[in-house]
Design a protein around this motif. Structure first.
Motif, PDB file in Angstrom:
ATOM      1  N   THR A 292       0.828  -1.205   0.000  1.00 13.97           N
ATOM      2  CA  THR A 292       0.000   0.000   0.000  1.00 13.97           C
ATOM      3  C   THR A 292       0.857   1.248   0.000  1.00 13.97           C
ATOM      4  N   ASP A 293       1.933   1.253   0.824  1.00  7.71           N
ATOM      5  CA  ASP A 293       2.833   2.405   0.862  1.00  7.71           C
ATOM      6  C   ASP A 293       3.487   2.631  -0.500  1.00  7.71           C
ATOM      7  N   ALA A 294       3.900   1.526  -1.158  1.00 15.34           N
ATOM      8  CA  ALA A 294       4.530   1.661  -2.470  1.00 15.34           C
ATOM      9  C   ALA A 294       3.559   2.231  -3.489  1.00 15.34           C
ATOM     10  N   ALA A 295       2.293   1.804  -3.398  1.00 17.39           N
ATOM     11  CA  ALA A 295       1.295   2.267  -4.363  1.00 17.39           C
ATOM     12  C   ALA A 295       1.009   3.756  -4.216  1.00 17.39           C
ATOM     13  N   ARG A 296       1.289   4.330  -3.047  1.00 17.52           N
ATOM     14  CA  ARG A 296       1.026   5.744  -2.808  1.00 17.52           C
ATOM     15  C   ARG A 296       2.161   6.641  -3.288  1.00 17.52           C
ATOM     16  N   LYS A 297       3.311   6.065  -3.599  1.00 17.34           N
ATOM     17  CA  LYS A 297       4.441   6.879  -4.017  1.00 17.34           C
ATOM     18  C   LYS A 297       4.188   7.454  -5.410  1.00 17.34           C
ATOM     19  N   PRO A 298       4.689   8.655  -5.688  1.00 16.29           N
ATOM     20  CA  PRO A 298       4.631   9.162  -7.057  1.00 16.29           C
ATOM     21  C   PRO A 298       5.462   8.272  -7.973  1.00 16.29           C
ATOM     22  N   VAL A 299       5.150   8.337  -9.262  1.00 19.36           N
ATOM     23  CA  VAL A 299       5.669   7.352 -10.221  1.00 19.36           C
ATOM     24  C   VAL A 299       6.705   7.965 -11.152  1.00 19.36           C
ATOM     25  N   ILE A 300       7.756   7.190 -11.431  1.00 16.97           N
ATOM     26  CA  ILE A 300       8.677   7.458 -12.544  1.00 16.97           C
ATOM     27  C   ILE A 300       8.401   6.382 -13.596  1.00 16.97           C
ATOM     28  N   LEU A 301       8.067   6.804 -14.803  1.00 18.34           N
ATOM     29  CA  LEU A 301       7.738   5.857 -15.870  1.00 18.34           C
ATOM     30  C   LEU A 301       8.813   5.898 -16.952  1.00 18.34           C
TER      31      LEU A 301
ATOM     32  N   ASP B 167      11.534   0.499 -26.291  1.00 18.55           N
ATOM     33  CA  ASP B 167      11.192  -0.765 -26.939  1.00 18.55           C
ATOM     34  C   ASP B 167      12.364  -1.742 -26.984  1.00 18.55           C
ATOM     35  N   ASP B 168      13.545  -1.318 -26.593  1.00 17.49           N
ATOM     36  CA  ASP B 168      14.713  -2.195 -26.562  1.00 17.49           C
ATOM     37  C   ASP B 168      14.781  -2.848 -25.178  1.00 17.49           C
ATOM     38  N   PRO B 169      14.550  -4.183 -25.087  1.00 17.19           N
ATOM     39  CA  PRO B 169      14.510  -4.836 -23.775  1.00 17.19           C
ATOM     40  C   PRO B 169      15.777  -4.621 -22.952  1.00 17.19           C
ATOM     41  N   GLN B 170      16.932  -4.651 -23.596  1.00 12.55           N
ATOM     42  CA  GLN B 170      18.195  -4.493 -22.868  1.00 12.55           C
ATOM     43  C   GLN B 170      18.316  -3.089 -22.288  1.00 12.55           C
ATOM     44  N   VAL B 171      17.974  -2.093 -23.080  1.00 12.06           N
ATOM     45  CA  VAL B 171      18.028  -0.711 -22.596  1.00 12.06           C
ATOM     46  C   VAL B 171      17.016  -0.503 -21.474  1.00 12.06           C
ATOM     47  N   LEU B 172      15.805  -1.079 -21.650  1.00  6.25           N
ATOM     48  CA  LEU B 172      14.764  -0.900 -20.636  1.00  6.25           C
ATOM     49  C   LEU B 172      15.178  -1.514 -19.304  1.00  6.25           C
ATOM     50  N   ARG B 173      15.794  -2.686 -19.363  1.00  5.80           N
ATOM     51  CA  ARG B 173      16.283  -3.302 -18.122  1.00  5.80           C
ATOM     52  C   ARG B 173      17.331  -2.422 -17.448  1.00  5.80           C
ATOM     53  N   ALA B 174      18.220  -1.856 -18.238  1.00  3.97           N
ATOM     54  CA  ALA B 174      19.268  -0.999 -17.672  1.00  3.97           C
ATOM     55  C   ALA B 174      18.677   0.265 -17.045  1.00  3.97           C
ATOM     56  N   VAL B 175      17.713   0.867 -17.746  1.00  4.24           N
ATOM     57  CA  VAL B 175      17.053   2.070 -17.213  1.00  4.24           C
ATOM     58  C   VAL B 175      16.357   1.750 -15.903  1.00  4.24           C
ATOM     59  N   ARG B 176      15.576   0.657 -15.919  1.00  5.75           N
ATOM     60  CA  ARG B 176      14.828   0.281 -14.719  1.00  5.75           C
ATOM     61  C   ARG B 176      15.759  -0.003 -13.548  1.00  5.75           C
TER      62      ARG B 176
ATOM     63  N   SER C 256      17.752   1.748  -8.316  1.00  4.13           N
ATOM     64  CA  SER C 256      18.886   1.840  -7.388  1.00  4.13           C
ATOM     65  C   SER C 256      18.954   3.209  -6.727  1.00  4.13           C
ATOM     66  N   ALA C 257      18.486   4.239  -7.426  1.00  5.90           N
ATOM     67  CA  ALA C 257      18.619   5.602  -6.897  1.00  5.90           C
ATOM     68  C   ALA C 257      17.334   6.156  -6.289  1.00  5.90           C
ATOM     69  N   TYR C 258      16.159   5.700  -6.768  1.00  2.07           N
ATOM     70  CA  TYR C 258      14.929   6.408  -6.422  1.00  2.07           C
ATOM     71  C   TYR C 258      13.832   5.530  -5.814  1.00  2.07           C
TER      72      TYR C 258
ATOM     73  N   VAL D 283      20.948  14.911 -13.390  1.00  6.12           N
ATOM     74  CA  VAL D 283      19.868  15.521 -14.171  1.00  6.12           C
ATOM     75  C   VAL D 283      18.516  15.227 -13.536  1.00  6.12           C
ATOM     76  N   LEU D 284      18.285  13.926 -13.241  1.00  5.15           N
ATOM     77  CA  LEU D 284      16.995  13.537 -12.678  1.00  5.15           C
ATOM     78  C   LEU D 284      16.800  14.091 -11.272  1.00  5.15           C
TER      79      LEU D 284
END
Length: 559
Positions: free
Chosen positions: A6-15, A19-28, A33-35, A133-134
């Motif tokens: 429930t606490d996690a669901a209340r947090k604001p979202v970073i989306l 479409d590149d699975p490898q890049v998406l995994r790295a981004v996620r 790790s940071a946020y 930046v973020l």
């Protein structure tokens, strides 16, 4: 859903969208790790999937803080996705992931979608090229973020008996709400325009029709509070959910007794309104009466006790071997044993104007719901016992000035030393001894107070904003009249106090004497402030509640 979910669901979202699975995994991976402590990191492998994520966020009333989107995707470009996303969430920050050849598109996007930043792939190392930046963008977003309030809203006048009653009931029942001033708040004016026939206070819920000037029964129904017993008979019924009643319900239920707890208002009793209880064992930093009540209710219900409120008990009669309680709605509940723990209510201020301004400047008890209304005002506290001292310290954190009015000639006579010391250290608290109230006056709300200093023989009329009174208590025992023996002030007699002649009451069965907390009716016990000669402290009430359960077991074993 678990508490952590429930606490996690209340947090604001970073989306993140790529479409590149490898890049998406790295981004996620890098984002989490940071946020992950402060934000919920979601990802989508296409713009179409990302739009579905936005739909889900909208349904759940969750807010995205930042979009991190790849520019080159087959179904929709990153810029086109951001055009759609920012039309729904204009305050979210936007970052575009680009390859070197796409920089022109990124620069164009700065104007088309008010792009906040574009990042070149790859962004390694993230600690140098991504997170700074973020961090800046999320800091800016958080500073400006004003979430849309989707909970309960109360529209009313700041100083009004009806509004105070609603706010106090919601607060004591742990229902979060936002108060809107009907005279000045733009949102309040819009709501009143939408409901032109509504009376004040107007209570607007996230779902369903609003309530116009509701009573506690209507509020309880909308909050989903239980007011009907699940069974006709219980092994023990406890009347009053203050410290004594709550403690008894915990011990009775934990020891296997079918237990029903009834309260005419909200759990906590008089202690539940205390802003801070600092001398209760085991809480060196103190805790509020509301926190104590919530913890106790959670504990009792976990053991299986049933709680009904607000429910008025209006009568008690014997139907041996049972005891029958009559409720205000005419229904009845049967019990093998009954514990009376109804406590006391503050004595009314018997001066001209008191009844007129109750809830409109004059309040009985701490009424901590009015704390925000007292900011920068002058607050008067009437009384010289601990509850008055706790209130004075609490309101000194909000009010410009706090004046404590004490009829006696010493603060130490009725107040614990630690409170006396705190009051004397507070620069904005003034104590006026040998002083009593003669009258209250004003227009639509309380404006003036007439005081008499008995020692000096001086009478004064002074401006006043808020008055909170703590002038002793009267027991809540009208419903016991003619059934249970009470003293001349209405406090319930128990144990040895029933045997002034050395003999038990005439109605008592032969062969035994009343147990220590047993009343003149066998199987009916009393604990806490309602009992004659009790010690008026939270800890003693809790102790008597626990003791009463031990005596109930003895009664059930021996009759």
């Amino acid at each position: 859903m678990t508490a952590s979910a429930t606490d996690a669901a209340r947090k604001p979202v970073i989306l993140a969208v790529d479409d590149d699975p490898q890049v998406l995994r790295a981004v996620r991976r890098d984002l989490r790790s940071a946020y992950a402590d402060d934000y919920r990191v979601l990802s989508a492998s296409s713009a179409v999937e990302a739009l579905s994520v936005l739909d889900a966020l909208d349904e759940r009333s969750q807010d995205p803080a930042l979009f991190l989107v790849d520019q080159r995707m087959p179904d929709m470009t990153g810029v086109d996705f951001l055009l759609e996303a920012v039309s729904r969430y204009p305050d979210a920050k936007r970052v575009l992931l680009t390859a070197f050849a796409e920089t022109e598109a990124a620069i164009t996007a700065i104007n088309r979608v008010r792009l906040d930043y574009y990042l070149m792939k790859p962004w390694d190392p993230p600690a140098e090229r991504l997170f700074p930046v973020l961090d800046d963008l999320l800091s800016d977003w958080a500073a400006a973020y004003r979430p849309i309030y989707r909970g309960i809203r109360v529209v009313g006048h700041p100083v009004s008996a009806g509004t105070h009653s609603v706010r106090d009931f919601l607060t004591r029942n742990g229902a979060p709400f936002r108060f809107l001033n009907a005279e000045t708040d733009p949102e309040a004016l819009l709501l009143l325009a939408e409901h032109p026939q509504a009376g004040l206070p107007l209570v607007v819920f996230p779902e369903g029709a609003p309530l116009s000037a509701p009573g506690t029964a209507e509020l309880a129904d909308r909050l989903g509070l239980a007011t009907t017993a699940s069974r006709p008979h219980y092994e023990t019924v406890i009347v009053g959910a203050g410290p004594a009643g709550l403690a008894a319900s915990v011990y009775a239920a934990s020891e296997g007794l079918s237990t029903l707890l009834l309260d005419a208002d909200s759990p906590g009793g008089q202690a539940g309104t205390s802003s801070l209880i600092e001398n209760y064992l085991g809480f060196p930093a103190g805790l509020s009466g509301g926190d104590l009540a919530r913890r106790a209710v959670s504990q009792a219900t976990r053991f299986g006790a049933e709680l009904l409120h607000p429910v008025d008990v209006v009568g008690l009669r014997r139907a041996d071997p049972a005891r029958i309680l009559t409720l205000a709605d005419g229904s009845e509940i049967s019990a093998e044993t009954v514990l009376v723990a109804t406590g006391v209510s503050y004595n009314r201020l018997e001066v001209p104007g008191a009844e007129r301004f109750e809830g409109a400047g004059l309040y009985y008890g701490a009424a901590t719901t009015e704390s925000s209304s007292c900011i920068s005002h002058h607050v008067h506290i009437i009384g010289g016992a601990n509850s008055a001292g706790q209130a004075a310290i609490h309101f000194s954190r909000y009010a410009a000035r706090v004046t404590v009015l004490v009829r006696g000639d010493s603060l130490e006579a009725g107040m614990s030393r630690y409170l006396v010391d705190e009051i004397r250290r507070a620069p904005n608290i003034e104590v006026r001894l040998t002083t009593r109230v003669l009258a209250l006056d004003g227009g639509d709300r309380l404006e003036y107070i007439t005081l008499l200093d008995d020692a000096a023989g001086r009478r004064t009329v002074e401006p006043v904003n808020f008055v909170f009174t703590f002038i002793g208590g009267r027991p809540r025992t009208d419903w016991l009249h003619g059934v249970v023996d009470c003293d001349d002030r209405g406090f319930v007699l128990t144990g040895p106090d029933l045997m002034s002649s050395g003999e038990p009451p005439v109605s008592w069965p032969p062969g035994r004497v009343p147990f220590l907390l047993e009343t003149s009716v066998p199987g009916v016990f009393a604990a806490g402030d309602v009992r004659a000669h009790s010690i008026k402290r939270v800890a003693s009430g809790v102790g008597e509640g626990a003791m009463a359960v031990a005596l109930i077991h003895r009664y059930r074993s021996h009759g």
